[in-house]
Design a protein around this motif. Sequence first.
Motif, PDB file in Angstrom:
ATOM      1  N   TYR A 132      34.933  18.124  60.201  1.00 28.28           N
ATOM      2  CA  TYR A 132      34.130  17.107  60.222  1.00 28.28           C
ATOM      3  C   TYR A 132      34.632  16.339  58.655  1.00 28.28           C
ATOM      4  O   TYR A 132      34.065  17.275  57.680  1.00 28.28           O
ATOM      5  N   TYR A 133      33.898  15.386  58.636  1.00 23.11           N
ATOM      6  CA  TYR A 133      35.121  14.251  57.232  1.00 23.11           C
ATOM      7  C   TYR A 133      33.348  13.972  56.581  1.00 23.11           C
ATOM      8  O   TYR A 133      32.719  12.532  57.823  1.00 23.11           O
ATOM      9  N   CYS A 134      33.285  13.223  56.032  1.00 25.92           N
ATOM     10  CA  CYS A 134      32.236  12.110  55.371  1.00 25.92           C
ATOM     11  C   CYS A 134      33.008  11.419  54.180  1.00 25.92           C
ATOM     12  O   CYS A 134      34.388  11.280  53.479  1.00 25.92           O
ATOM     13  N   ALA A 135      32.672   9.691  54.417  1.00 25.11           N
ATOM     14  CA  ALA A 135      33.313   8.555  53.662  1.00 25.11           C
ATOM     15  C   ALA A 135      32.349   7.833  52.957  1.00 25.11           C
ATOM     16  O   ALA A 135      31.634   7.592  53.950  1.00 25.11           O
ATOM     17  N   THR A 136      32.929   7.099  52.629  1.00 22.78           N
ATOM     18  CA  THR A 136      31.942   6.309  51.971  1.00 22.78           C
ATOM     19  C   THR A 136      32.943   4.384  52.062  1.00 22.78           C
ATOM     20  O   THR A 136      34.404   4.667  51.575  1.00 22.78           O
ATOM     21  N   SER A 137      31.260   3.434  52.243  1.00 21.83           N
ATOM     22  CA  SER A 137      32.842   1.907  52.437  1.00 21.83           C
ATOM     23  C   SER A 137      31.408   1.093  52.025  1.00 21.83           C
ATOM     24  O   SER A 137      30.382   1.550  52.154  1.00 21.83           O
ATOM     25  N   MET A 138      31.933   0.311  51.554  1.00 21.83           N
ATOM     26  CA  MET A 138      31.502  -0.695  51.228  1.00 21.83           C
ATOM     27  C   MET A 138      30.904  -1.893  52.826  1.00 21.83           C
ATOM     28  O   MET A 138      29.873  -2.404  52.309  1.00 21.83           O
ATOM     29  N   TYR A 139      31.384  -1.269  53.551  1.00 19.16           N
ATOM     30  CA  TYR A 139      31.134  -2.240  54.744  1.00 19.16           C
ATOM     31  C   TYR A 139      30.303  -1.148  55.660  1.00 19.16           C
ATOM     32  O   TYR A 139      31.210  -0.495  55.890  1.00 19.16           O
ATOM     33  N   GLY A 140      29.317  -0.891  56.219  1.00 20.82           N
ATOM     34  CA  GLY A 140      28.675  -0.147  57.232  1.00 20.82           C
ATOM     35  C   GLY A 140      30.031   0.174  58.483  1.00 20.82           C
ATOM     36  O   GLY A 140      29.631  -1.293  59.115  1.00 20.82           O
ATOM     37  N   SER A 141      29.968   0.801  58.943  1.00 21.02           N
ATOM     38  CA  SER A 141      31.767   0.679  60.433  1.00 21.02           C
ATOM     39  C   SER A 141      32.223   1.548  60.532  1.00 21.02           C
ATOM     40  O   SER A 141      32.196   3.236  60.301  1.00 21.02           O
ATOM     41  N   PHE A 142      32.379   2.188  61.918  1.00 23.03           N
ATOM     42  CA  PHE A 142      32.985   2.964  62.278  1.00 23.03           C
ATOM     43  C   PHE A 142      34.053   2.807  62.471  1.00 23.03           C
ATOM     44  O   PHE A 142      35.837   3.851  62.728  1.00 23.03           O
ATOM     45  N   GLU A 143      35.056   1.986  61.959  1.00 27.52           N
ATOM     46  CA  GLU A 143      36.301   1.235  61.145  1.00 27.52           C
ATOM     47  C   GLU A 143      37.180   2.367  59.943  1.00 27.52           C
ATOM     48  O   GLU A 143      35.904   2.275  59.161  1.00 27.52           O
ATOM     49  N   GLU A 144      37.766   3.212  60.039  1.00 29.87           N
ATOM     50  CA  GLU A 144      38.158   4.857  59.521  1.00 29.87           C
ATOM     51  C   GLU A 144      39.259   3.290  58.451  1.00 29.87           C
ATOM     52  O   GLU A 144      38.881   3.735  57.070  1.00 29.87           O
ATOM     53  N   SER A 145      39.465   2.235  58.565  1.00 31.94           N
ATOM     54  CA  SER A 145      40.235   2.180  56.865  1.00 31.94           C
ATOM     55  C   SER A 145      39.080   1.133  55.904  1.00 31.94           C
ATOM     56  O   SER A 145      39.888   0.968  55.000  1.00 31.94           O
ATOM     57  N   LEU A 146      37.992   0.715  56.596  1.00 30.11           N
ATOM     58  CA  LEU A 146      37.251  -0.138  55.645  1.00 30.11           C
ATOM     59  C   LEU A 146      36.722   0.834  54.313  1.00 30.11           C
ATOM     60  O   LEU A 146      35.986   0.703  53.958  1.00 30.11           O
ATOM     61  N   TYR A 147      37.116   2.741  54.724  1.00 32.05           N
ATOM     62  CA  TYR A 147      36.498   4.045  53.885  1.00 32.05           C
ATOM     63  C   TYR A 147      37.323   3.853  52.733  1.00 32.05           C
ATOM     64  O   TYR A 147      38.615   4.372  52.918  1.00 32.05           O
ATOM     65  N   ASP A 148      36.645   4.250  51.799  1.00 27.84           N
ATOM     66  CA  ASP A 148      37.830   4.098  50.388  1.00 27.84           C
ATOM     67  C   ASP A 148      37.642   5.645  49.984  1.00 27.84           C
ATOM     68  O   ASP A 148      38.815   5.999  49.402  1.00 27.84           O
ATOM     69  N   TYR A 149      36.826   6.906  49.761  1.00 26.98           N
ATOM     70  CA  TYR A 149      36.723   7.743  49.545  1.00 26.98           C
ATOM     71  C   TYR A 149      36.349   8.767  50.465  1.00 26.98           C
ATOM     72  O   TYR A 149      35.498   8.215  51.772  1.00 26.98           O
ATOM     73  N   TRP A 150      36.828   9.542  50.565  1.00 24.10           N
ATOM     74  CA  TRP A 150      37.367  10.926  51.779  1.00 24.10           C
ATOM     75  C   TRP A 150      36.767  12.542  50.994  1.00 24.10           C
ATOM     76  O   TRP A 150      37.407  12.867  49.535  1.00 24.10           O
ATOM     77  N   GLY A 151      35.565  13.201  52.035  1.00 21.57           N
ATOM     78  CA  GLY A 151      35.217  14.142  51.108  1.00 21.57           C
ATOM     79  C   GLY A 151      36.428  14.999  52.310  1.00 21.57           C
ATOM     80  O   GLY A 151      37.653  14.147  53.473  1.00 21.57           O
ATOM     81  N   GLN A 152      36.782  16.319  52.082  1.00 22.01           N
ATOM     82  CA  GLN A 152      37.657  17.312  52.175  1.00 22.01           C
ATOM     83  C   GLN A 152      37.512  17.657  53.719  1.00 22.01           C
ATOM     84  O   GLN A 152      38.397  18.547  54.116  1.00 22.01           O
ATOM     85  N   GLY A 153      36.446  17.638  53.885  1.00 23.21           N
ATOM     86  CA  GLY A 153      36.310  17.794  56.079  1.00 23.21           C
ATOM     87  C   GLY A 153      35.170  19.582  55.551  1.00 23.21           C
ATOM     88  O   GLY A 153      36.006  20.263  54.734  1.00 23.21           O
ATOM     89  N   THR A 154      34.575  19.743  57.042  1.00 22.33           N
ATOM     90  CA  THR A 154      34.093  20.659  56.981  1.00 22.33           C
ATOM     91  C   THR A 154      34.383  20.750  58.301  1.00 22.33           C
ATOM     92  O   THR A 154      33.827  20.387  59.402  1.00 22.33           O
ATOM     93  N   GLN A 155      34.881  22.736  58.679  1.00 18.23           N
ATOM     94  CA  GLN A 155      35.118  23.118  60.712  1.00 18.23           C
ATOM     95  C   GLN A 155      33.691  23.123  61.239  1.00 18.23           C
ATOM     96  O   GLN A 155      33.285  24.460  60.833  1.00 18.23           O
ATOM     97  N   VAL A 156      33.978  22.942  62.197  1.00 20.42           N
ATOM     98  CA  VAL A 156      32.695  22.726  62.910  1.00 20.42           C
ATOM     99  C   VAL A 156      33.365  22.986  64.221  1.00 20.42           C
ATOM    100  O   VAL A 156      34.355  23.337  65.126  1.00 20.42           O
ATOM    101  N   THR A 157      32.562  24.321  64.952  1.00 17.93           N
ATOM    102  CA  THR A 157      33.907  26.024  65.736  1.00 17.93           C
ATOM    103  C   THR A 157      32.592  25.748  66.884  1.00 17.93           C
ATOM    104  O   THR A 157      31.549  26.459  66.391  1.00 17.93           O
ATOM    105  N   VAL A 158      33.132  25.464  67.926  1.00 19.50           N
ATOM    106  CA  VAL A 158      31.322  25.760  69.158  1.00 19.50           C
ATOM    107  C   VAL A 158      32.216  26.644  69.695  1.00 19.50           C
ATOM    108  O   VAL A 158      33.075  25.962  70.831  1.00 19.50           O
ATOM    109  N   SER A 159      31.688  27.616  69.991  1.00 20.34           N
ATOM    110  CA  SER A 159      32.215  28.758  71.234  1.00 20.34           C
ATOM    111  C   SER A 159      30.557  29.187  71.322  1.00 20.34           C
ATOM    112  O   SER A 159      30.539  29.849  70.185  1.00 20.34           O
ATOM    113  N   SER A 160      31.686  29.946  72.395  1.00 19.41           N
ATOM    114  CA  SER A 160      30.494  31.654  72.331  1.00 19.41           C
ATOM    115  C   SER A 160      31.323  32.500  72.746  1.00 19.41           C
ATOM    116  O   SER A 160      31.121  33.446  72.942  1.00 19.41           O
TER     117      SER A 160
END
Length: 120
Positions: free
Chosen positions: A92-120
Amino acid sequence: VQLQASGGGLVQPGGSLRLSCRASGLHLYQTATGWFRQAPGKEREGVSYISNDGKTYYADSVKGRFTISRDNTVNTVYLQVNSLKPKDTAVYYCATSMYGSFEESLYDYWGQGTQVTVSS
């Protein structure tokens, strides 16, 4: 600008986590902040975002289970993820944009990501 994503981990199906995205170098209340995820072998997809004025948006696949919020006092955006399913397993990554959207190309800065694993 730096975004620090954290809070991921290994959780059983039905479990919960709270992901955090802490920013330095910009004020998150002045931008939109999005959460994206990338599962193994799949393209990255938008999960949720919060606009600068606090409106929230969710992908259909997570509506009713995920909640995005922002705490301006600590310059952090959270993603509360509940009722987790194995298909939620991803980085899971967070990112910031001047324009709220689900379009990745509009996001300027990105975090490094954090792993989520769902398993029994």
